[in-house]
Design a protein around this motif. Structure first.
Motif, PDB file in Angstrom:
ATOM      1  N   LYS A  53       0.820  -1.209   0.000  1.00  0.00           N
ATOM      2  CA  LYS A  53       0.000   0.000   0.000  1.00  0.00           C
ATOM      3  C   LYS A  53       0.856   1.262   0.000  1.00  0.00           C
ATOM      4  N   GLU A  54       2.032   1.205   0.641  1.00  0.00           N
ATOM      5  CA  GLU A  54       2.914   2.369   0.703  1.00  0.00           C
ATOM      6  C   GLU A  54       3.478   2.733  -0.668  1.00  0.00           C
ATOM      7  N   TYR A  55       3.574   1.738  -1.557  1.00  0.00           N
ATOM      8  CA  TYR A  55       4.246   1.940  -2.845  1.00  0.00           C
ATOM      9  C   TYR A  55       3.335   1.725  -4.048  1.00  0.00           C
ATOM     10  N   ARG A  56       2.095   1.324  -3.811  1.00  0.00           N
ATOM     11  CA  ARG A  56       1.200   0.905  -4.896  1.00  0.00           C
ATOM     12  C   ARG A  56       1.087   1.938  -6.007  1.00  0.00           C
ATOM     13  N   TYR A  57       0.936   3.211  -5.649  1.00  0.00           N
ATOM     14  CA  TYR A  57       0.776   4.264  -6.647  1.00  0.00           C
ATOM     15  C   TYR A  57       2.050   5.103  -6.782  1.00  0.00           C
ATOM     16  N   ALA A  58       3.123   4.605  -6.211  1.00  0.00           N
ATOM     17  CA  ALA A  58       4.378   5.366  -6.205  1.00  0.00           C
ATOM     18  C   ALA A  58       5.442   4.600  -6.986  1.00  0.00           C
ATOM     19  N   VAL A 260      19.238  12.549  -1.487  1.00  0.00           N
ATOM     20  CA  VAL A 260      19.107  12.905  -0.076  1.00  0.00           C
ATOM     21  C   VAL A 260      19.102  11.633   0.766  1.00  0.00           C
ATOM     22  N   ASP A 261      19.552  11.774   2.007  1.00  0.00           N
ATOM     23  CA  ASP A 261      19.442  10.690   2.977  1.00  0.00           C
ATOM     24  C   ASP A 261      18.096  10.815   3.670  1.00  0.00           C
ATOM     25  N   TYR A 262      17.288   9.781   3.559  1.00  0.00           N
ATOM     26  CA  TYR A 262      15.936   9.792   4.121  1.00  0.00           C
ATOM     27  C   TYR A 262      15.866   8.812   5.291  1.00  0.00           C
ATOM     28  N   ARG A 263      15.217   9.223   6.357  1.00  0.00           N
ATOM     29  CA  ARG A 263      15.093   8.373   7.551  1.00  0.00           C
ATOM     30  C   ARG A 263      13.712   8.547   8.165  1.00  0.00           C
ATOM     31  N   GLU A 264      13.068   7.433   8.514  1.00  0.00           N
ATOM     32  CA  GLU A 264      11.781   7.441   9.209  1.00  0.00           C
ATOM     33  C   GLU A 264      12.018   7.130  10.679  1.00  0.00           C
ATOM     34  N   VAL A 265      11.664   8.067  11.530  1.00  0.00           N
ATOM     35  CA  VAL A 265      11.917   7.909  12.957  1.00  0.00           C
ATOM     36  C   VAL A 265      11.107   6.749  13.539  1.00  0.00           C
ATOM     37  N   ASP A 266       9.836   6.617  13.133  1.00  0.00           N
ATOM     38  CA  ASP A 266       8.974   5.603  13.744  1.00  0.00           C
ATOM     39  C   ASP A 266       9.291   4.186  13.298  1.00  0.00           C
ATOM     40  N   THR A 267       9.711   3.990  12.046  1.00  0.00           N
ATOM     41  CA  THR A 267       9.984   2.638  11.551  1.00  0.00           C
ATOM     42  C   THR A 267      11.464   2.282  11.586  1.00  0.00           C
ATOM     43  N   GLY A 268      12.334   3.303  11.626  1.00  0.00           N
ATOM     44  CA  GLY A 268      13.767   3.039  11.597  1.00  0.00           C
ATOM     45  C   GLY A 268      14.318   2.829  10.201  1.00  0.00           C
ATOM     46  N   TYR A 269      13.452   2.899   9.200  1.00  0.00           N
ATOM     47  CA  TYR A 269      13.894   2.689   7.820  1.00  0.00           C
ATOM     48  C   TYR A 269      14.663   3.902   7.307  1.00  0.00           C
ATOM     49  N   SER A 270      15.788   3.655   6.662  1.00  0.00           N
ATOM     50  CA  SER A 270      16.553   4.736   6.049  1.00  0.00           C
ATOM     51  C   SER A 270      17.017   4.298   4.670  1.00  0.00           C
ATOM     52  N   THR A 271      17.119   5.252   3.771  1.00  0.00           N
ATOM     53  CA  THR A 271      17.527   4.952   2.396  1.00  0.00           C
ATOM     54  C   THR A 271      18.008   6.227   1.733  1.00  0.00           C
ATOM     55  N   LYS A 286      14.125   9.081  -9.349  1.00  0.00           N
ATOM     56  CA  LYS A 286      14.974   8.117 -10.048  1.00  0.00           C
ATOM     57  C   LYS A 286      15.183   6.856  -9.224  1.00  0.00           C
ATOM     58  N   SER A 287      14.697   6.851  -7.975  1.00  0.00           N
ATOM     59  CA  SER A 287      14.731   5.655  -7.143  1.00  0.00           C
ATOM     60  C   SER A 287      13.305   5.327  -6.725  1.00  0.00           C
ATOM     61  N   LYS A 288      13.065   4.091  -6.294  1.00  0.00           N
ATOM     62  CA  LYS A 288      11.731   3.672  -5.878  1.00  0.00           C
ATOM     63  C   LYS A 288      11.384   4.336  -4.549  1.00  0.00           C
ATOM     64  N   VAL A 289      10.239   4.980  -4.509  1.00  0.00           N
ATOM     65  CA  VAL A 289       9.849   5.739  -3.316  1.00  0.00           C
ATOM     66  C   VAL A 289       8.425   5.395  -2.892  1.00  0.00           C
ATOM     67  N   SER A 290       8.140   5.636  -1.613  1.00  0.00           N
ATOM     68  CA  SER A 290       6.807   5.416  -1.052  1.00  0.00           C
ATOM     69  C   SER A 290       6.025   6.724  -1.065  1.00  0.00           C
ATOM     70  N   GLU A 291       4.747   6.635  -0.679  1.00  0.00           N
ATOM     71  CA  GLU A 291       3.930   7.847  -0.583  1.00  0.00           C
ATOM     72  C   GLU A 291       4.512   8.814   0.449  1.00  0.00           C
ATOM     73  N   ARG A 296       7.112  13.993   1.621  1.00  0.00           N
ATOM     74  CA  ARG A 296       8.192  14.707   2.310  1.00  0.00           C
ATOM     75  C   ARG A 296       8.960  15.604   1.347  1.00  0.00           C
ATOM     76  N   ILE A 297       9.306  15.074   0.171  1.00  0.00           N
ATOM     77  CA  ILE A 297      10.080  15.849  -0.795  1.00  0.00           C
ATOM     78  C   ILE A 297       9.227  16.960  -1.403  1.00  0.00           C
ATOM     79  N   LEU A 298       8.018  16.638  -1.805  1.00  0.00           N
ATOM     80  CA  LEU A 298       7.196  17.624  -2.508  1.00  0.00           C
ATOM     81  C   LEU A 298       6.611  18.682  -1.577  1.00  0.00           C
ATOM     82  N   ASP A 299       6.498  18.370  -0.289  1.00  0.00           N
ATOM     83  CA  ASP A 299       6.099  19.413   0.663  1.00  0.00           C
ATOM     84  C   ASP A 299       7.109  20.555   0.668  1.00  0.00           C
TER      85      ASP A 299
END
Length: 319
Positions: A53-58, A260-271, A286-291, A296-299
């Motif tokens: 669901k996080e990536y379905r439309y992304a 950019v270095d991306y990090r989610e505080v709640d899940t611990g996922y970084s990429t 240019k890389s696979k991204v979630s919603e 975050r980037i477009l905001d």
């Protein structure tokens, strides 16, 4: 939800799948994204659904946002918009989540509508005739193409198109037709591009995101052609290189690729997230991204373009 393995592997990055396996302590092979898919599906199918669901439309996609002025007054609220869609498309069954499966033509038509809370997602389908072989026989087929559009309600209303910049026109025209009440009442919508930024705005965006410049295209010598520059291995930001700065000094930018270095505080996922800004119009990941990453980037684009302080939330950080 039935998940198509091919679509899953196209949209979801392997590092995100490995992170889920480690976090959920799922025992399975991690030799490929296909074996990881099978392992999660067997052990924790609900986890697989939530991840998809996080990536379905992304995924790896173009994302371009337009502020739409003159949006029809009665359709500026989501509930009114959905009532109009049901009437316009002559839908007698449930509107949300059901594939309409219209006849595929060269003109985009609605196949799926999803209610995402703050937005409504429209999946458009259109087709192109192609000739190929079926065994020894030459046949003509219609090859379908699916594109996504999000209507984000608020003041102002934003339209988010997840298709290449060169294909925008036909989806804009299709939306205007969808919003009309009759053939003589096609609304006039002023599309103001949010993701088309100046060099100064791109620089501000990169500063906020602490993004490194990996590639750029600038006008060539004597304003003829273009000069493409890529960072050598080990260099994570061309903007910090004196040789690069002297090469591009005084030249107009055509495109820039940042990471950019991306990090989610709640899940611990970084990429690492890589995206391209085309200064003539167009933006793509240019890389696979979630919603969450897209938002975050477009905001930041909206923040810079509208000089507003965006709500950066407590769930993710870019560092």
């Amino acid at each position: 939800m039935r998940i198509n393995k091919i679509e899953f592997t196209k949209k979801v990055p392997s590092d995100r799948v490995k992170h889920v396996i480690d976090q959920e302590k799922i025992e399975c092979s991690k030799t490929s994204i296909e074996t990881m898919f099978d392992g999660i599906q067997e052990k924790k199918p609900h986890t697989l659904e939530e991840l998809y669901k996080e990536y379905r439309y992304a995924g790896k996609t173009a994302v371009n946002i337009f502020e739409c002025t003159d949006f029809p007054e009665g359709l500026k609220v989501k509930e009114g918009f959905l009532v109009h869609l049901k009437r316009k498309l002559n839908i007698t069954s449930a509107l949300i989540g059901n594939e309409l499966k219209p006849e595929i033509t060269t003109v985009p038509q609605i196949n799926l509508i999803e209610d995402l809370g703050e937005a409504v997602l429209l999946q458009w389908v259109s087709g192109e005739k192609k000739i190929g072989y079926d065994g020894y026989e030459v046949v003509e087929r219609i090859v379908p193409s699916f594109e996504y559009m999000m209507i984000r309600f608020g003041d102002p209303i934003f339209i988010e198109l997840r298709s290449g910049f060169s294909t925008h026109k036909k989806y804009k025209e299709a939306l205007k037709s969808l919003l009309s009440t009759s053939a003589d009442n096609i609304p006039n919508i002023d599309w103001l591009p949010v993701t088309k930024v100046t060099e100064a705005e791109a620089e501000k965006i990169s500063e906020i995101l602490e993004a490194g410049l990996l590639e750029s295209e600038v006008i060539g010598e004597g304003c003829i052609g273009k000069l493409a520059v890529s960072a050598a291995p080990g260099i994570d930001d061309l903007k910090k290189q004196e040789q690069y700065k002297s090469m591009v000094a005084g030249r107009e930018y055509l495109a820039q690729v940042f990471h950019v270095d991306y990090r989610e505080v709640d899940t611990g996922y970084s990429t690492k997230v890589k995206f391209r800004i085309n200064h003539k119009g167009g933006f793509e990941f240019k890389s696979k991204v979630s919603e969450r990453i897209i938002r975050r980037i477009l905001d930041v684009f909206v923040e810079v373009r509208y000089r507003k302080e965006s709500d950066q939330g407590n769930n993710e950080a870019v560092s």
